[in-house]
Design a protein around this motif. Structure first.
Motif, PDB file in Angstrom:
ATOM      1  N   GLU A  81      76.370 -13.978  66.344  1.00  0.00           N
ATOM      2  CA  GLU A  81      77.390 -13.583  65.725  1.00  0.00           C
ATOM      3  C   GLU A  81      78.699 -13.416  66.756  1.00  0.00           C
ATOM      4  O   GLU A  81      77.823 -11.748  67.241  1.00  0.00           O
ATOM      5  N   PRO A  82      79.646 -13.144  66.774  1.00  0.00           N
ATOM      6  CA  PRO A  82      81.029 -12.620  67.360  1.00  0.00           C
ATOM      7  C   PRO A  82      81.110 -11.511  67.096  1.00  0.00           C
ATOM      8  O   PRO A  82      80.228 -10.954  66.181  1.00  0.00           O
ATOM      9  N   ARG A  83      81.487 -10.370  68.400  1.00  0.00           N
ATOM     10  CA  ARG A  83      82.215  -9.049  67.814  1.00  0.00           C
ATOM     11  C   ARG A  83      83.369  -9.450  67.206  1.00  0.00           C
ATOM     12  O   ARG A  83      84.238 -10.078  67.667  1.00  0.00           O
ATOM     13  N   ARG A  84      83.939  -8.418  66.224  1.00  0.00           N
ATOM     14  CA  ARG A  84      85.739  -9.119  65.586  1.00  0.00           C
ATOM     15  C   ARG A  84      86.030  -7.937  65.617  1.00  0.00           C
ATOM     16  O   ARG A  84      86.147  -6.566  65.360  1.00  0.00           O
ATOM     17  N   LYS A 142      87.718 -12.455  68.141  1.00  0.00           N
ATOM     18  CA  LYS A 142      86.504 -12.789  68.326  1.00  0.00           C
ATOM     19  C   LYS A 142      85.982 -12.261  70.006  1.00  0.00           C
ATOM     20  O   LYS A 142      86.852 -12.853  70.849  1.00  0.00           O
ATOM     21  N   TYR A 188      82.497 -12.901  72.530  1.00  0.00           N
ATOM     22  CA  TYR A 188      81.291 -13.491  72.402  1.00  0.00           C
ATOM     23  C   TYR A 188      80.523 -12.675  74.359  1.00  0.00           C
ATOM     24  O   TYR A 188      81.237 -12.616  75.093  1.00  0.00           O
ATOM     25  N   LEU A 191      83.139 -22.785  66.770  1.00  0.00           N
ATOM     26  CA  LEU A 191      83.492 -21.217  65.727  1.00  0.00           C
ATOM     27  C   LEU A 191      83.672 -22.648  64.629  1.00  0.00           C
ATOM     28  O   LEU A 191      84.033 -23.088  63.901  1.00  0.00           O
TER      29      LEU A 191
END
Length: 370
Positions: free
Chosen positions: A3-6, A365, A367, A338
């Motif tokens: 999961e990406p950082r937001r 986002k 990655y 995405l």
């Protein structure tokens, strides 16, 4: 892919992102809220927010020689800011350029920090002399519709490339104010090589990208074009410009097929291009943005994002090898799914948190690509 950082900071859709080369992990993003958010990838929260416009910001770029200077396009205006000189909540620009008549889609700075180029909805490109603080040239009579993207060619100090929603890719000599080469992707013979499964949208040019100087030894003098029909074209700019010269110059060009992008497998028109399309694992909808990787070996990867809600990481070295051999296996290195369409993306020169994506939301986002 985890999961990406937001990254939170914008109050409206994020439109653009740029990464510092001098300070790995420092990223600036812009939004429809008229703000620029600064992030340090080592930290959780936004470092600071610059509220610089009542209108959406369409693009950002650093001054190539001094990353404390940032250029911002908003409406038909380009503003410059010195980040170190800014007092809290007092975002007064160093300079403001109002030369474009219509809304600007992209602003970019050349590698010598001497010129800016701003491309607008009217199809015009304004070349601005940074030192003289005045207009240098207006490039027109090339695009018949919106000019969506512009880039300087670092190994040709007086030339730029542009792409537009008239499906044209143009190489310009801005010292003379005229085009050197026009490629129309809307022509039937330009689309004949497309795969049967390719999306049928017009071949509008949404984004163009050329490698930085420190990538040339690795990937050569190329330009990448992101198209509305989902195709990414990797173009040998030197062979394109050579092909426009008089026939008398062909004699000196014999035997020039060497390694890297100086060679290539010509298509039926004699062009040395590589088409990254649906048949090679490419995009199924318009490609909105392309960039080269700054992480690891600079320029090793080409990263693309599209309206199919996908980000694709392509192996540049394999792509250029395929130019020589015709072998197109395993060009696609990584596929990232995405939930939204891609507006913009950039890479950072860090080992992790090195792919930054602006989609159609206000959350940016991040990655990690290895």
């Amino acid at each position: 892919m985890t999961e990406p950082r937001r990254l939170r900071g914008h109050k409206a859709t994020a439109t653009c992102c740029i990464a510092s080369r001098d300070k790995p992990g420092l990223v600036a993003t812009s939004g429809e809220d008229g703000c620029i958010c600064w992030f340090d990838m080592r930290c959780k929260d936004v470092k600071f927010v610059m509220d610089v416009s009542n209108e959406p910001i369409s693009s950002l770029c650093f001054n190539s020689g001094n990353e404390n200077i940032i250029y911002v396009s908003t409406g038909n205006e380009v503003k410059s800011f010195d980040v170190h000189m800014l007092a809290d909540n007092s975002w007064k620009p160093l300079e403001s350029y109002n030369y474009n008549k219509e809304e600007i889609n992209q602003v970019t700075c050349n590698s010598r920090s001497s010129f800016l180029a701003s491309a607008d909805d009217g199809g015009e490109i304004k070349i601005i002399d940074i030192h003289q603080k005045r207009i240098f040239k207006t490039l027109r009579a090339g695009h018949t519709s919106i000019c969506s993207s512009v880039q300087f060619i670092p190994w040709r100090p007086w030339e730029i490339v542009t792409g537009g929603l008239d499906s044209k890719f143009i190489i310009w000599d801005f010292s003379k104010g005229r085009s050197s080469k026009i490629v129309d992707f809307g022509l039937p013979d330009m689309r004949s090589g497309s795969n049967a499964g390719q999306c049928l949208n017009p071949a509008f040019v949404h984004s163009v990208k050329v490698p930085d100087v420190d990538m040339l030894d690795k990937i050569g003098k190329i330009c990448v074009v992101a198209r509305g029909d989902g195709v990414i074209d990797v173009i040998n700019t030197e062979s394109e410009l050579t092909a426009t010269k008089p026939k008398s110059s062909t004699k000196s060009r014999k035997g020039t097929q060497s390694k890297g992008s100086d060679g290539g497998v010509p298509d039926e028109n004699g062009r040395k291009w590589l088409h990254l399309d649906y048949s090679l694992g490419g995009h199924t909808a318009a490609v909105s943005c392309v960039t080269f990787s700054l992480f690891g070996e600079k320029g090793k990867f080409l990263v693309s994002g599209g309206n199919d809600k996908l980000v694709k990481v392509w192996d540049c070295s394999r792509c250029l090898d395929s130019w020589q051999t015709g072998d197109t296996n395993e060009l696609l290195h990584l596929n990232i799914n995405l939930t939204k369409k891609v507006n913009w993306l950039c890479t950072t020169p860090a080992e992790s948190d090195n792919l930054v994506v602006c989609d159609t939301t206000k959350l940016v986002k991040v990655y990690s690509v290895s």
